[in-house]
Design a protein around this motif. Sequence first.
Motif: not given
Length: 174
Positions: A134-136, A122-125, A129-131
């Motif tokens: 931010v990229k979007k 879940y932490s990796v997910y 999604t955060t990265v």
Amino acid sequence: MAQKAAKTLATRNSAVLTRTHLISAALHILFLFLHQIFHRPRSLKPYFLLAVPTLVIEYYLDRVGRPRYNEDGSLRSAGEDLNATGLTEYMWDILYWTQGCILAVCIFNDRAWWLWAVVPLYSVYLAYTTVMGVKKGFAGMGGGNRAEGDYEGAKSKREMKKEKRGDRVKVRTR
């Protein structure tokens, strides 16, 4: 009614912390009791490895969320909001998930500790999604789509107005 919000927060924090401590203590006592009764060939290593860190989280939440009172009984500090988002919310998720895993180990067997592997996944997910978010967000800066060669979706306001009126717009590609 001075400090009504602080008094409400203090009452809510006290109730949440008391309930959490009681549930946690009951689950840990049940686990240790069943461990002693059935003497299964189970080790306490997974219990200490996975449950003790949540006790540290529980202690931290108690330290920051417990209201403090003066000697005369007046409220000195209501404590931090335990319903806050971010890291506090993540700590509650870990705490509740570990309590669920302890209950599953009590009902089934030691293989239920593998349910705890969901927390790092879940932490990796969340990190992914955060990265990507931010990229979007950065892709929209500076024309985003036109730089990638997608000219069909990126039209100026003038071009869209001409299309709406029925004028024919010719889009040039490089």
